[in-house]
Design an enzyme around this catalytic site. Structure first.
Site, short mmCIF file in Angstrom:
data_model
loop_
_atom_site.label_atom_id
_atom_site.label_comp_id
_atom_site.label_asym_id
_atom_site.label_seq_id
_atom_site.Cartn_x
_atom_site.Cartn_y
_atom_site.Cartn_z
N GLY A 16 0.79 -1.24 0.00
CA GLY A 16 0.00 0.00 0.00
C GLY A 16 0.81 1.28 0.00
O GLY A 16 0.37 2.29 0.56
N ASN A 109 -6.74 2.35 -12.44
CA ASN A 109 -5.70 1.41 -12.04
C ASN A 109 -4.34 2.01 -12.37
O ASN A 109 -4.22 2.84 -13.28
CB ASN A 109 -5.87 0.08 -12.79
CG ASN A 109 -4.86 -0.96 -12.31
OD1 ASN A 109 -4.59 -1.08 -11.11
ND2 ASN A 109 -4.29 -1.72 -13.23
N GLU A 145 -10.97 -5.40 -20.43
CA GLU A 145 -9.72 -5.95 -20.94
C GLU A 145 -8.60 -5.70 -19.93
O GLU A 145 -8.33 -4.53 -19.58
CB GLU A 145 -9.38 -5.27 -22.27
CG GLU A 145 -8.25 -5.92 -23.01
CD GLU A 145 -7.82 -5.07 -24.22
OE1 GLU A 145 -6.70 -5.23 -24.65
OE2 GLU A 145 -8.63 -4.23 -24.68
N ASP A 147 -5.58 -4.61 -18.03
CA ASP A 147 -4.57 -3.57 -18.31
C ASP A 147 -4.78 -2.93 -19.68
O ASP A 147 -3.85 -2.36 -20.26
CB ASP A 147 -3.14 -4.15 -18.23
CG ASP A 147 -2.83 -4.76 -16.88
OD1 ASP A 147 -3.35 -4.28 -15.87
OD2 ASP A 147 -2.05 -5.74 -16.84
C1 GRF Z 1 2.52 -1.04 -7.87
O1 GRF Z 1 3.75 -1.29 -8.45
C2 GRF Z 1 1.46 -0.87 -8.92
O2 GRF Z 1 1.95 -0.38 -10.13
C3 GRF Z 1 0.95 -2.27 -9.10
O3 GRF Z 1 1.00 -2.85 -7.82
C4 GRF Z 1 2.03 -2.22 -7.06
C5 GRF Z 1 1.44 -1.83 -5.73
O4 GRF Z 1 2.41 -1.33 -4.85
N1 GRF Z 1 -0.38 -2.25 -9.66
P1 GRF Z 1 1.98 -0.74 -3.42
O5 GRF Z 1 1.21 -1.84 -2.69
O6 GRF Z 1 1.14 0.46 -3.68
O7 GRF Z 1 3.27 -0.42 -2.75
#
Ligand code: GRF
Length: 216
Positions: A16, A109, A145, A147
């Site tokens: 997070g 996302n 879809e 990503d």
């Molecule tokens: C990030 O690298 C994001 O791009 C991917 O998941 C990771 C999450 O990292 N979708 P964090 O839990 O926010 O540190």
């Protein structure tokens, strides 16, 4: 939407750090995080939320016999917070078509690649293996879809000769913590929308790779 009135529900599965960047930014921005939901009870991001007085809930996907049942429970819980936007921040679940339709144009996302290149997992190693010169991160609207929804914003980094997957992950994380709060604040200001699978900022159609926030 006026200052502090855009309600954000953040979905996580792990550490997070992006959630933390959003929590920190939200204290002086135009959105408010009203709940954090994890599909994993051990996700450290839940503690980050609690520490900031944000409701932190777990809906464990292992308690449900199908993706659809899990997503249904997730939707029911999310809807109790009546959010303006759902922000996926390291949420490691593929969402069902029903979920994506229910929040159409309201799910963002963040993905660690320069989309549309390198969808899926293990992006840092894959860009190294391919001998790419540049890597980066994208924020996009979520569609059915994986990503594949329209890209809103990107940050790029140059890959150095001594980079490995870990160093790239670190560099990309730094960029994520800038690009995600900025993009969420655009949405909160009513400046972003999705129409017919394309992303618009201030009613201008964005290019396939979105806007580069800080060009190299
Ligand atoms: C990030 O690298 C994001 O791009 C991917 O998941 C990771 C999450 O990292 N979708 P964090 O839990 O926010 O540190």
């Amino acid at each position: 939407m006026t200052k502090s009135h855009c309600s954000v529900v953040v979905l996580i599965s792990g550490n997070g750090t992006n959630l933390q960047a959003l929590i920190d930014d939200s204290t002086h921005s135009n959105y408010k995080i009203t709940a954090v939901i994890s599909n994993k009870p051990e996700a450290f991001g839940l503690s980050r939320a609690q520490r900031s007085g944000i409701p932190a809930l777990t809906i464990n996907h292992k308690d449900y016999s199908s993706r659809e049942l899990f997503d249904h429970a997730l939707m029911e819980t999310i809807d109790t917070f009546n959010p303006d936007i759902i922000v996926l921040a390291g949420f490691m679940r593929i969402l069902s078509a029903e979920f994506v339709k229910h929040y159409c144009g309201k799910i963002l996302n963040i993905h660690p690649s320069l989309l549309p290149a390198y969808t899926g997992t293990n992006t840092h190693q894959r860009v190294l293996d391919a001998g790419e010169k540049y890597h980066g991160v994208s924020v996009h609207f979520v569609t059915e879809e994986l990503d594949g929804g329209p890209v809103i914003s990107q940050e790029k980094i140059k890959i150095e000769a001594d980079d490995n997957a870990d160093s790239l992950a670190n560099k990309i994380h730094q960029k994520e913590h800038i690009i995600y709060p900025k993009t969420v604040s655009w949405f909160a200001a009513g400046r972003l929308h999705m129409n017919a699978n394309r992303a618009y900022l201030d009613n201008d159609l964005l290019p396939e790779t979105g806007i580069e926030i800080s060009p190299l």
